[in-house]
Design a protein around this motif. Structure first.
Motif, PDB file in Angstrom:
ATOM      1  N   GLN A 191      16.977  58.619  58.507  1.00 42.88           N
ATOM      2  CA  GLN A 191      17.962  57.881  57.710  1.00 42.88           C
ATOM      3  C   GLN A 191      18.468  56.745  58.568  1.00 42.88           C
ATOM      4  O   GLN A 191      18.775  56.936  59.747  1.00 42.88           O
ATOM      5  CB  GLN A 191      19.095  58.835  57.302  1.00 42.88           C
ATOM      6  N   ARG A 192      18.522  55.550  58.031  1.00 39.16           N
ATOM      7  CA  ARG A 192      18.891  54.407  58.847  1.00 39.16           C
ATOM      8  C   ARG A 192      20.107  53.710  58.252  1.00 39.16           C
ATOM      9  O   ARG A 192      20.017  53.080  57.204  1.00 39.16           O
ATOM     10  CB  ARG A 192      17.677  53.463  58.943  1.00 39.16           C
ATOM     11  N   GLN A 193      21.258  53.854  58.914  1.00 41.28           N
ATOM     12  CA  GLN A 193      22.470  53.067  58.626  1.00 41.28           C
ATOM     13  C   GLN A 193      22.845  53.025  57.151  1.00 41.28           C
ATOM     14  O   GLN A 193      23.350  52.018  56.666  1.00 41.28           O
ATOM     15  CB  GLN A 193      22.287  51.635  59.151  1.00 41.28           C
ATOM     16  N   GLY A 194      22.590  54.101  56.429  1.00 40.07           N
ATOM     17  CA  GLY A 194      22.965  54.118  55.022  1.00 40.07           C
ATOM     18  C   GLY A 194      22.190  53.141  54.168  1.00 40.07           C
ATOM     19  O   GLY A 194      22.565  52.873  53.027  1.00 40.07           O
ATOM     20  N   LEU A 195      21.075  52.617  54.723  1.00 40.01           N
ATOM     21  CA  LEU A 195      20.315  51.624  53.961  1.00 40.01           C
ATOM     22  C   LEU A 195      19.107  52.260  53.280  1.00 40.01           C
ATOM     23  O   LEU A 195      18.846  52.024  52.112  1.00 40.01           O
ATOM     24  CB  LEU A 195      19.842  50.500  54.897  1.00 40.01           C
ATOM     25  N   PHE A 196      18.395  53.050  54.043  1.00 40.07           N
ATOM     26  CA  PHE A 196      17.255  53.723  53.418  1.00 40.07           C
ATOM     27  C   PHE A 196      16.983  55.023  54.163  1.00 40.07           C
ATOM     28  O   PHE A 196      17.533  55.266  55.244  1.00 40.07           O
ATOM     29  CB  PHE A 196      16.011  52.824  53.407  1.00 40.07           C
ATOM     30  N   LEU A 197      16.199  55.850  53.546  1.00 36.68           N
ATOM     31  CA  LEU A 197      15.805  57.081  54.237  1.00 36.68           C
ATOM     32  C   LEU A 197      14.380  57.422  53.828  1.00 36.68           C
ATOM     33  O   LEU A 197      13.827  56.870  52.869  1.00 36.68           O
ATOM     34  CB  LEU A 197      16.773  58.234  53.961  1.00 36.68           C
ATOM     35  N   VAL A 198      13.804  58.310  54.614  1.00 34.20           N
ATOM     36  CA  VAL A 198      12.465  58.801  54.319  1.00 34.20           C
ATOM     37  C   VAL A 198      12.586  60.269  53.962  1.00 34.20           C
ATOM     38  O   VAL A 198      13.173  61.058  54.706  1.00 34.20           O
ATOM     39  CB  VAL A 198      11.524  58.592  55.525  1.00 34.20           C
ATOM     40  N   LEU A 199      12.060  60.601  52.786  1.00 37.28           N
ATOM     41  CA  LEU A 199      12.137  61.972  52.283  1.00 37.28           C
ATOM     42  C   LEU A 199      10.771  62.633  52.471  1.00 37.28           C
ATOM     43  O   LEU A 199       9.734  62.028  52.199  1.00 37.28           O
ATOM     44  CB  LEU A 199      12.503  61.930  50.790  1.00 37.28           C
ATOM     45  N   ARG A 200      10.776  63.873  52.955  1.00 36.81           N
ATOM     46  CA  ARG A 200       9.527  64.569  53.249  1.00 36.81           C
ATOM     47  C   ARG A 200       9.445  65.864  52.449  1.00 36.81           C
ATOM     48  O   ARG A 200      10.445  66.583  52.307  1.00 36.81           O
ATOM     49  CB  ARG A 200       9.470  64.913  54.745  1.00 36.81           C
ATOM     50  N   ASP A 201       8.283  66.153  51.890  1.00 33.68           N
ATOM     51  CA  ASP A 201       8.024  67.512  51.444  1.00 33.68           C
ATOM     52  C   ASP A 201       6.628  67.882  51.912  1.00 33.68           C
ATOM     53  O   ASP A 201       6.023  67.165  52.717  1.00 33.68           O
ATOM     54  CB  ASP A 201       8.240  67.683  49.934  1.00 33.68           C
ATOM     55  N   PHE A 202       6.119  69.006  51.430  1.00 37.13           N
ATOM     56  CA  PHE A 202       4.845  69.519  51.933  1.00 37.13           C
ATOM     57  C   PHE A 202       3.658  68.629  51.559  1.00 37.13           C
ATOM     58  O   PHE A 202       2.568  68.799  52.057  1.00 37.13           O
ATOM     59  CB  PHE A 202       4.616  70.935  51.428  1.00 37.13           C
ATOM     60  N   GLN A 203       3.896  67.631  50.697  1.00 36.41           N
ATOM     61  CA  GLN A 203       2.809  66.775  50.257  1.00 36.41           C
ATOM     62  C   GLN A 203       2.838  65.375  50.872  1.00 36.41           C
ATOM     63  O   GLN A 203       1.875  64.640  50.736  1.00 36.41           O
ATOM     64  CB  GLN A 203       2.826  66.625  48.723  1.00 36.41           C
ATOM     65  N   GLY A 204       3.949  64.996  51.466  1.00 38.35           N
ATOM     66  CA  GLY A 204       3.964  63.662  52.060  1.00 38.35           C
ATOM     67  C   GLY A 204       5.362  63.119  52.261  1.00 38.35           C
ATOM     68  O   GLY A 204       6.348  63.864  52.285  1.00 38.35           O
ATOM     69  N   LEU A 205       5.429  61.793  52.397  1.00 37.74           N
ATOM     70  CA  LEU A 205       6.674  61.095  52.712  1.00 37.74           C
ATOM     71  C   LEU A 205       6.887  59.991  51.689  1.00 37.74           C
ATOM     72  O   LEU A 205       5.927  59.342  51.267  1.00 37.74           O
ATOM     73  CB  LEU A 205       6.560  60.449  54.101  1.00 37.74           C
ATOM     74  N   THR A 206       8.135  59.787  51.288  1.00 30.47           N
ATOM     75  CA  THR A 206       8.452  58.680  50.386  1.00 30.47           C
ATOM     76  C   THR A 206       9.679  57.951  50.906  1.00 30.47           C
ATOM     77  O   THR A 206      10.647  58.587  51.343  1.00 30.47           O
ATOM     78  CB  THR A 206       8.710  59.202  48.952  1.00 30.47           C
ATOM     79  N   VAL A 215      18.418  69.177  52.921  1.00 29.39           N
ATOM     80  CA  VAL A 215      17.592  69.222  51.716  1.00 29.39           C
ATOM     81  C   VAL A 215      18.329  68.478  50.616  1.00 29.39           C
ATOM     82  O   VAL A 215      19.487  68.790  50.345  1.00 29.39           O
ATOM     83  CB  VAL A 215      17.361  70.677  51.266  1.00 29.39           C
ATOM     84  N   VAL A 216      17.684  67.482  50.020  1.00 31.30           N
ATOM     85  CA  VAL A 216      18.363  66.708  48.977  1.00 31.30           C
ATOM     86  C   VAL A 216      17.488  66.584  47.734  1.00 31.30           C
ATOM     87  O   VAL A 216      16.263  66.725  47.798  1.00 31.30           O
ATOM     88  CB  VAL A 216      18.730  65.280  49.464  1.00 31.30           C
ATOM     89  N   ARG A 217      18.162  66.351  46.632  1.00 29.36           N
ATOM     90  CA  ARG A 217      17.457  65.977  45.403  1.00 29.36           C
ATOM     91  C   ARG A 217      17.944  64.593  45.014  1.00 29.36           C
ATOM     92  O   ARG A 217      19.149  64.357  44.964  1.00 29.36           O
ATOM     93  CB  ARG A 217      17.718  66.974  44.292  1.00 29.36           C
ATOM     94  N   VAL A 218      17.029  63.673  44.769  1.00 30.66           N
ATOM     95  CA  VAL A 218      17.410  62.319  44.387  1.00 30.66           C
ATOM     96  C   VAL A 218      16.708  61.932  43.094  1.00 30.66           C
ATOM     97  O   VAL A 218      15.593  62.394  42.812  1.00 30.66           O
ATOM     98  CB  VAL A 218      17.049  61.276  45.477  1.00 30.66           C
ATOM     99  N   THR A 219      17.390  61.094  42.306  1.00 25.46           N
ATOM    100  CA  THR A 219      16.790  60.540  41.096  1.00 25.46           C
ATOM    101  C   THR A 219      16.871  59.021  41.207  1.00 25.46           C
ATOM    102  O   THR A 219      17.871  58.495  41.704  1.00 25.46           O
ATOM    103  CB  THR A 219      17.556  61.033  39.858  1.00 25.46           C
ATOM    104  N   GLY A 220      15.822  58.356  40.809  1.00 23.84           N
ATOM    105  CA  GLY A 220      15.836  56.909  40.923  1.00 23.84           C
ATOM    106  C   GLY A 220      14.607  56.296  40.280  1.00 23.84           C
ATOM    107  O   GLY A 220      13.845  56.974  39.583  1.00 23.84           O
ATOM    108  N   THR A 221      14.415  55.003  40.537  1.00 22.85           N
ATOM    109  CA  THR A 221      13.326  54.269  39.900  1.00 22.85           C
ATOM    110  C   THR A 221      12.314  53.843  40.954  1.00 22.85           C
ATOM    111  O   THR A 221      12.686  53.368  42.027  1.00 22.85           O
ATOM    112  CB  THR A 221      13.894  53.010  39.212  1.00 22.85           C
ATOM    113  N   VAL A 222      11.041  54.034  40.619  1.00 23.78           N
ATOM    114  CA  VAL A 222       9.983  53.616  41.525  1.00 23.78           C
ATOM    115  C   VAL A 222       9.858  52.100  41.446  1.00 23.78           C
ATOM    116  O   VAL A 222       9.739  51.539  40.357  1.00 23.78           O
ATOM    117  CB  VAL A 222       8.644  54.271  41.144  1.00 23.78           C
ATOM    118  N   THR A 223       9.914  51.449  42.610  1.00 25.04           N
ATOM    119  CA  THR A 223       9.745  49.991  42.634  1.00 25.04           C
ATOM    120  C   THR A 223       8.670  49.637  43.651  1.00 25.04           C
ATOM    121  O   THR A 223       8.361  50.420  44.542  1.00 25.04           O
ATOM    122  CB  THR A 223      11.049  49.274  43.038  1.00 25.04           C
TER     123      THR A 223
END
Lengths: 639, 639
Positions: free
Chosen positions: A75-90, A115-123
């Motif tokens: 997680q970087r300075q509240g700007l973005f983060l990388v989410l990981r599960d057993f299939q990869g990174l987003t 552990v987080v759940r996020v909802t959003g739009t793919v861009t």
């Protein structure tokens, strides 16, 4: 919404992550998924409140509203983060506008690995910020809502493959270690290979998966009483051999948990898994063909094709050429018999050796050994032969001028020297290791020297054993019986007392049993034994003769087996493959502990839960069991 | 060649065989094969020297030269024989001409159940001699060569399904019993169902098959120390619950061997097999949907389709209506509360009951009970309630003239009588069983009476529970904690301490934990519990509160679990299905021993090998273990 594109550090710009994504297992994750979805696409999102895994999103998803669940990798300075599960990174973009200040706070405050759940739009990622080395590197997800499902404390190590961890730390926090892509990949590969084996057996060849009991009576040869740690109360018994009782069905298999009573070595565990296969009406060639087909069918695409049939070698040949019953045929340096060269050489120890029964002089040639190895290496090799086998080994070097450098030289005529060079195909800068003595012992010593020299050469940067090559080998025609070490006049089974004699040697069984070869076969992969089996005796009289007359066992202990054989047992045979070791080799893992979810440490202990543990006398009382500690251990336990 | 068509007794003319071939399992053999070959045709003849199985040959094969291997099921006067293997039966015609006298002698001399290999030509059976009830009944094989692979001694029983054998004889000679078509069918069905479950999980829903250790530390609630037979040295420990350590992977399953420390009952074994499933990010509805899909996918065609979703019932409802947590919903006779009818009735024991807290009067109605049951049956039912529950039960009969026959009658007004009849929907010749007392106890008693009455009615020939019907039922909303029997002020876990509280009851956990419902769910089929699971606690603080404050356990014993929860454990839940019991119900077998290859007897003994056996003190010495027999058993063992 305003996203600070200029400010944020992009995933593709993080050198550590990039390095991680370039590692070979990244390729496996996707290719092994292809393997499992040959029939139908697996739905990883069924039954759970997410729309996609963190490895799934591509440009085609741009514009979609998605829900992801995963662990915060970064997680970087509240700007973005990388989410990981057993299939990869987003990559997840955190909204910076006032209306989403709650979302920003939630994600900013969440510690790494929460552990987080996020909802959003793919861009689509902005131009120049795509990461071609990351499967999801074309997109990012602009978050609208976020929820921390579980917060994470500071961990003893980061869940990133490039972070080096000691094995004991990995074992103690196995539940963290298992989040690594490497362990995820290994366990998925294991699951998929075993599933493909089941398919091959059940669907292609009509086998039935039959579970057999693990609680069984102690009988000679087929059972072991296993106690994991002396004095701790785990005693396990198991009938390991598929005896006549399985004759009921023509084709049986089982993926079975087995137990052994010894410490854990790099390739051994107190609990291990094997696939047991047993067939009626089959001969040795039939079992071999079945196993070749099984391995070819279950072999992961990512490892390239394997060629069948596998080559075959007799035990006698393996011993003579490689000094072992599990030759690593990925490289040469075979043992060569040079007794004829030395028969008339006047050296005391050589004469002593060749004049005895089975006496020989043998050698291996280390190509270019003089260039890569030093005197201390040769001394270490000789010391190893001395300490392990009490055997002298000499070394000779062929100098660039084609003359031999060795104290032996003065005892050898010019003709004998050139005979030796010819027999061993020695070239300039090659090193010869030579030993004289009884055939089997000399073979074992030189087989050992062969592997030790190979290790030394590889430490110096040479590649003798291609890590991407898979050399399968059948070793066959083992002796049926061995002379007992403590009393060579008596015989014991080389494998187990149910192994059938070689069809050509059946009559020898009654006259010279020590000379009978068996219908046992071992399967070797890159110098590791990964399986073994045999055609079993199905004739009750032959079985009784082996047990009673040859092995001096009390046949009453095996009366249920003899009864079963007399009750219409068909000819039958089988094999067991050690799945931990096989999958370790396929995965290219350094230890079988890397392909087992919860392995035990070297000493058979589980470092995570600290099992095995002591049981109090009160807990044991209902079972009428007491533990009597040897004085020394009792003293130690008090403290 | 001359075949004595006129003389030979044809297979179709043997009434015993015909009877056998008409049995329902004969249909299963072929239909379940279809199941396994959905993807590809299984080759049962690969790797062995035969061309066909004994169940394969049809008119289309006429003229082909075939080789069959099998057991001699029947041999008649050297004229013909019936060969059996795991796939079926084939009629073999023995040549009668001089040139084949050797073949004739070999087959004539071979005892029944000997193993033979024959080669010959498939021919059409002569007109009028075809057997339409036998899959291979259109053909027979005229033999040219024959070889006895193993001769058979006289067996303790014939391998024919119509031969009745005691269960202890079947167990002692399990290797013979397993040759029966019924056992072959059951084990094949088991293998196929489990394989389909694996397909559903691995291929359709991305699950990974992960093997977990069976050797583990003793921890409260999750581990059991298992000793198969008191005083005999098998102690097994197992972590049965999938705790936080499995969070590493979103979707995990395992077909696992489990052990329990109790004798074998008709539906219990010391070793049993379950499928364990564990998922991250899932809720109760998600697990239920997963399992419904799993059972629908793996359900054998021969049993007809099953309907999903399964109905659901709260534990409170199950107790109130069926008096059990595993209601058999194939029939009615539900428990009905008639407290209101009896509130003003002047009977001492009724008043005693209804005036206590939780006091009730309840009843079940046995339709047409007066026609099928006799006084001795009612006495037996009452006696059973008395001896098992120390509870009085009264019975009332509604006579054809619509009047009640009961000693109670005189205490009930006309209005009360008609209220009772209305509440219970009693009709002429129905019998009412009535009990008064504390709610839970009365429910349990009447639940028991309901099943016992149903058994009695079925003994009289009525069919209450359709043996071809499969009634699945979810039982949910169990209490999270129970009052300890020995000390009702203390609480214990109803299932295990990792079960999460019901989302609606979370706040009650801290105020009135005894009232909290859990997220545990049981799956019931036809009145048998075939599975159970829960959503687990993933919050470390909640878990610590449950262990420390509610259950008064020492949380240090579970420190590795609490650590794991704090390290980013996702929300997770799981379920385990008991495969032995499930497959027993699917197969319609009378006992789970009929779907297990090598089961233990009632007392946990293996009657075939006579395991478990005694171990001598010398054998135990290396393990520092001693057995201290109770005086009585020690005396018995001396003899």
């Amino acid at each position: 919404m305003s996203f600070c594109h200029g400010l944020r550090l992009l995933y593709s710009q993080l050198p550590l992550f990039s390095r991680e994504l370039n590692r070979p297992w990244c390729r496996y994750v996707s290719s092994s998924l292809a393997l499992s979805s040959e029939k139908r696409a697996s739905d990883f999102n069924s039954f759970v409140p997410r729309t996609n895994t963190c490895g799934e999103l591509r440009s085609a998803h741009v514009g979609q509203e998605v829900t992801l669940c995963g662990w915060i990798q970064y997680q970087r300075q509240g700007l973005f983060l990388v989410l990981r599960d057993f299939q990869g990174l987003t990559q997840i973009i955190i909204p910076q506008d006032e209306a989403h200040s709650h979302v920003k706070k939630v994600l900013y405050d969440a510690p790494v690995e929460s552990v987080v759940r996020v909802t959003g739009t793919v861009t689509s990622r902005p131009p120049g910020q795509k990461n071609p080395r990351m499967p999801t590197g074309d997109i990012e997800v602009k978050v609208k809502t976020a929820e921390v499902l579980n917060s994470c404390k500071k961990l003893p190590f980061e869940i990133k493959d490039f972070i080096k961890k000691s094995e004991s730390l990995r074992m103690q926090y196995r539940y963290l270690d298992l989040r690594s892509f490497q362990m995820q990949h290994n366990l998925r590969l294991r699951s998929q290979m075993i599933m493909k084996m089941r398919e091959y057996l059940c669907y292609l060849h009509g086998f039935v998966d039959v579970e057999t009991p693990t609680l069984f009576k102690r009988t000679p040869g087929v059972c072991m009483l296993l106690v994991i740690h002396p004095g701790l109360l785990q005693s396990y018994r198991q009938l390991t051999c598929s005896c006549g009782a399985f004759n009921f069905n023509c084709r049986y298999f089982q993926v079975a948990r087995c137990y052994r009573d010894e410490g854990s070595k790099p390739d051994r565990q107190p609990e291990f898994t094997q696939i047991d296969i047993e067939m009626s009406f089959v001969d040795q060639a039939g079992i071999q063909k079945l196993i070749e087909g099984l391995l070819q069918y279950s072999w992961p695409n990512e490892r390239g094709p394997i060629t069948i049939p596998f080559p075959s070698m007799s035990y006698a040949e393996a011993l003579a050429e490689y000094g072992t019953d599990k030759p690593d045929t990925r490289f040469g340096m075979k043992i060569i018999d040079v007794s004829d060269v030395f028969r008339n050489v006047e050296i005391g120890f050589v004469q002593n050796a060749v004049n005895k029964p089975q006496g020989t002089v043998k050698a291996i040639c280390i190509p270019q050994g003089a260039r890569h190895l030093q005197n201390k290496d040769f001394e270490a090799l000789k010391e190893s032969a001395k300490s392990q086998f009490n055997q002298e080994v000499l070394h000779l070097i062929l100098k660039p001028d084609e003359s031999l450098k060795s104290p032996l030289r003065k005892f050898l005529s010019e003709e004998q020297q050139s005979e030796l060079i010819k027999a061993l195909k020695v070239q300039a800068d090659d090193v010869v290791l030579l030993a004289a003595g009884e055939h089997e012992k000399v073979c074992l010593v030189l087989g050992n020297m062969r592997l030790e020299s190979a290790n030394l050469l590889e430490l110096r940067g040479l590649v003798l054993r291609d890590p991407t090559a898979f050399h399968f080998l059948w070793v066959v025609d083992f002796p049926l019986f061995l002379h007992k070490e403590e009393n060579p006049a008596e015989l014991e089974s080389a494998h187990h007392p149910f192994t059938a004699p070689h069809p050509s040697d059946t009559s020898l069984l009654y006259s010279e049993p020590a000379k009978v070869r068996s219908q046992h076969y071992d399967l070797v992969l890159n110098g590791s034994e990964i399986g073994g089996g045999s055609i079993r005796i199905h004739n009750a009289e032959q079985q009784r003769f082996v047990l009673e007359t040859v092995l001096k066992e009390d046949p009453e202990l095996l009366s249920h087996l003899l009864e079963a054989l007399k009750s219409g047992a068909p000819p039958h045979g089988g094999i067991a493959l050690g799945l931990d070791r096989l999958i370790c080799l396929v995965a290219g893992a350094p230890s079988i502990r890397d392909v087992i979810a919860f392995p035990k440490s070297f000493k058979g202990r589980d470092l995570m839960s600290n099992a095995p543990d002591y049981i109090t006398p009160e807990e044991l009382e209902p079972y009428h069991i007491q533990v009597a500690w040897p004085a020394a251990e009792a003293e130690a336990n008090k403290n």
